[in-house]
Design an enzyme around this catalytic site. Sequence first.
Site, PDB file in Angstrom:
ATOM      1  N   ARG A   1      21.813 -29.008  53.288  1.00 30.73           N
ATOM      2  CA  ARG A   1      22.077 -28.781  54.716  1.00 30.73           C
ATOM      3  C   ARG A   1      20.744 -28.795  55.460  1.00 30.73           C
ATOM      4  O   ARG A   1      19.763 -28.236  54.968  1.00 30.73           O
ATOM      5  CB  ARG A   1      22.741 -27.418  54.958  1.00 30.73           C
ATOM      6  CG  ARG A   1      24.148 -27.328  54.409  1.00 30.73           C
ATOM      7  CD  ARG A   1      25.148 -27.938  55.415  1.00 30.73           C
ATOM      8  NE  ARG A   1      26.495 -27.874  54.899  1.00 30.73           N
ATOM      9  CZ  ARG A   1      27.052 -28.788  54.112  1.00 30.73           C
ATOM     10  NH1 ARG A   1      26.379 -29.843  53.744  1.00 30.73           N
ATOM     11  NH2 ARG A   1      28.292 -28.678  53.702  1.00 30.73           N
ATOM     12  N   LYS A  48      29.351 -37.541  60.086  1.00 31.85           N
ATOM     13  CA  LYS A  48      29.803 -38.165  58.831  1.00 31.85           C
ATOM     14  C   LYS A  48      30.822 -39.270  59.083  1.00 31.85           C
ATOM     15  O   LYS A  48      31.882 -39.052  59.647  1.00 31.85           O
ATOM     16  CB  LYS A  48      30.417 -37.059  57.980  1.00 31.85           C
ATOM     17  CG  LYS A  48      30.662 -37.410  56.573  1.00 31.85           C
ATOM     18  CD  LYS A  48      30.415 -36.166  55.739  1.00 31.85           C
ATOM     19  CE  LYS A  48      31.425 -35.977  54.649  1.00 31.85           C
ATOM     20  NZ  LYS A  48      31.167 -34.744  53.896  1.00 31.85           N
ATOM     21  N   ARG A  82      33.964 -33.192  47.257  1.00 31.36           N
ATOM     22  CA  ARG A  82      33.418 -32.566  46.048  1.00 31.36           C
ATOM     23  C   ARG A  82      33.956 -31.145  45.919  1.00 31.36           C
ATOM     24  O   ARG A  82      34.343 -30.526  46.907  1.00 31.36           O
ATOM     25  CB  ARG A  82      31.890 -32.542  46.133  1.00 31.36           C
ATOM     26  CG  ARG A  82      31.329 -33.956  46.154  1.00 31.36           C
ATOM     27  CD  ARG A  82      29.860 -33.975  45.815  1.00 31.36           C
ATOM     28  NE  ARG A  82      29.054 -33.171  46.716  1.00 31.36           N
ATOM     29  CZ  ARG A  82      27.839 -32.732  46.397  1.00 31.36           C
ATOM     30  NH1 ARG A  82      27.322 -33.000  45.233  1.00 31.36           N
ATOM     31  NH2 ARG A  82      27.147 -32.031  47.280  1.00 31.36           N
TER      32      ARG A  82
HETATM   33  P1  ATP Z   1      27.982 -31.541  50.559  1.00 31.06           P
HETATM   34  O1  ATP Z   1      26.735 -31.541  51.366  1.00 31.06           O
HETATM   35  O2  ATP Z   1      28.015 -30.480  49.528  1.00 31.06           O
HETATM   36  O3  ATP Z   1      28.362 -32.895  50.050  1.00 31.06           O
HETATM   37  P2  ATP Z   1      30.137 -31.851  52.320  1.00 31.06           P
HETATM   38  O4  ATP Z   1      30.644 -30.895  53.333  1.00 31.06           O
HETATM   39  O5  ATP Z   1      29.604 -33.145  52.787  1.00 31.06           O
HETATM   40  O6  ATP Z   1      29.081 -31.071  51.546  1.00 31.06           O
HETATM   41  P3  ATP Z   1      32.025 -33.282  50.628  1.00 31.06           P
HETATM   42  O7  ATP Z   1      32.748 -32.747  49.447  1.00 31.06           O
HETATM   43  O8  ATP Z   1      31.091 -34.391  50.442  1.00 31.06           O
HETATM   44  O9  ATP Z   1      31.306 -32.055  51.260  1.00 31.06           O
HETATM   45  O10 ATP Z   1      33.096 -33.713  51.719  1.00 31.06           O
HETATM   46  C1  ATP Z   1      34.160 -32.861  52.091  1.00 31.06           C
HETATM   47  C2  ATP Z   1      33.904 -32.303  53.475  1.00 31.06           C
HETATM   48  O11 ATP Z   1      33.775 -33.366  54.422  1.00 31.06           O
HETATM   49  C3  ATP Z   1      35.056 -31.453  54.003  1.00 31.06           C
HETATM   50  O12 ATP Z   1      34.907 -30.125  53.616  1.00 31.06           O
HETATM   51  C4  ATP Z   1      34.978 -31.667  55.522  1.00 31.06           C
HETATM   52  O13 ATP Z   1      34.021 -30.809  56.082  1.00 31.06           O
HETATM   53  C5  ATP Z   1      34.443 -33.062  55.647  1.00 31.06           C
HETATM   54  N1  ATP Z   1      35.521 -34.086  55.797  1.00 31.06           N
HETATM   55  C6  ATP Z   1      36.782 -34.083  55.308  1.00 31.06           C
HETATM   56  N2  ATP Z   1      37.427 -35.216  55.615  1.00 31.06           N
HETATM   57  C7  ATP Z   1      36.561 -35.963  56.327  1.00 31.06           C
HETATM   58  C8  ATP Z   1      36.631 -37.251  56.923  1.00 31.06           C
HETATM   59  N3  ATP Z   1      37.718 -38.035  56.843  1.00 31.06           N
HETATM   60  N4  ATP Z   1      35.536 -37.691  57.580  1.00 31.06           N
HETATM   61  C9  ATP Z   1      34.404 -36.955  57.671  1.00 31.06           C
HETATM   62  N5  ATP Z   1      34.278 -35.734  57.104  1.00 31.06           N
HETATM   63  C10 ATP Z   1      35.339 -35.252  56.446  1.00 31.06           C
END
Ligand code: ATP
Length: 328
Positions: free
Chosen positions: A325, A191, A126
């Site tokens: 968070r 994640k 995002r």
């Molecule tokens: P939010 O809570 O706002 O969704 P988020 O950090 O989960 O925050 P996203 O945009 O959903 O943000 O996902 C991008 C983020 O996920 C990146 O900034 C990185 O921290 C993490 N990320 C990037 N690639 C991967 C991956 N292949 N697997 C797991 N995490 C990843």
Amino acid sequence: MKAPDGNKLAILHALNQGDFISGQAIGEQLGISRAAVGKHITSLQEMGLDIYKVNGKGYRLSRPLSLLEQSDIEVAYQQLDGAGCEFEVQPIIDSTNTELMRRLQQGKVHNNSVLVAEMQKQGKGRRGRVWQSPFAANLYYSYYWRLDDGMHAAMGLSIAVGLAVYDSLKALYDLDVQLKWPNDVLVNGRKLAGVLVELDGTAEGPCHLVIGIGLNVAMPQTSADNIDQPWCDLSEFCDDINKNQLVAVLTCFLQKRLAQYQQQGLQGMYQQWNNVHAFAGQCVELSSGTSSWRGICEGIDEQGAVVLRVDGQSKRYFGGEISLRVKS
Ligand code: ATP
């Protein structure tokens, strides 16, 4: 990262047969020199692929890779009695979501098209964040869906998509994942997958939705080093992951959840989501731009808004740009 060309893909398919194969034999298959094979293999290794060499025997992959094959996806989909979706596999792409959006602008996408790729050069999270998408490692998946009920009807869709990922991983691997509002799939707080829904349309007219899912299967360390939060991949929890089967199963569950969503919104789903909610009852912080709010996370409501208990009152927060968070 430099993208692999057709020769590297062909080398990978040759190595994926299982046995040792000599540089000479690969070179003959591809019509290139042994030295060229050696160079391609070095750059595949630099991209995180675990290929080793034994003198006198040749090259071998440390473990077989699951590579995408359109015909295998189609067979698996038919075996599941799937119908209505078209599949396409691309080796390398900027982003599967971007490509479907591009085709949409050009009027070249059919409803229920699925596009998957072995690598994304510009995988997206995002708000411009990067989704690590190394070659031949994970699943990069997008589904185009047209909803004729206006943009408002699409709010909360990522909740339904998260449940489809949950359904798929439970059915295939008996894996229990947790869902984080609004768009992440976690195992023990790490994640495993992310969902990115992009839309195009007008308030009242048809809404065009591109539903992106990035799901980690076997992440190489070189890419993992670029992820700045806890993550995991499927290979930690399950053996014999077949990405083609995963695509077929995910598509079937997604179709079911989308149909359910179209008929009743999140009415029949939000409680299910709350049952697998990652941060239920925990203290969390929501942030959007310069604003932030803290409270106890109660879950989501039937519209897909997240509900926080703040100063004894339940407050609802909604919006694609909010981050959640956990706060200890
Ligand atoms: P939010 O809570 O706002 O969704 P988020 O950090 O989960 O925050 P996203 O945009 O959903 O943000 O996902 C991008 C983020 O996920 C990146 O900034 C990185 O921290 C993490 N990320 C990037 N690639 C991967 C991956 N292949 N697997 C797991 N995490 C990843």
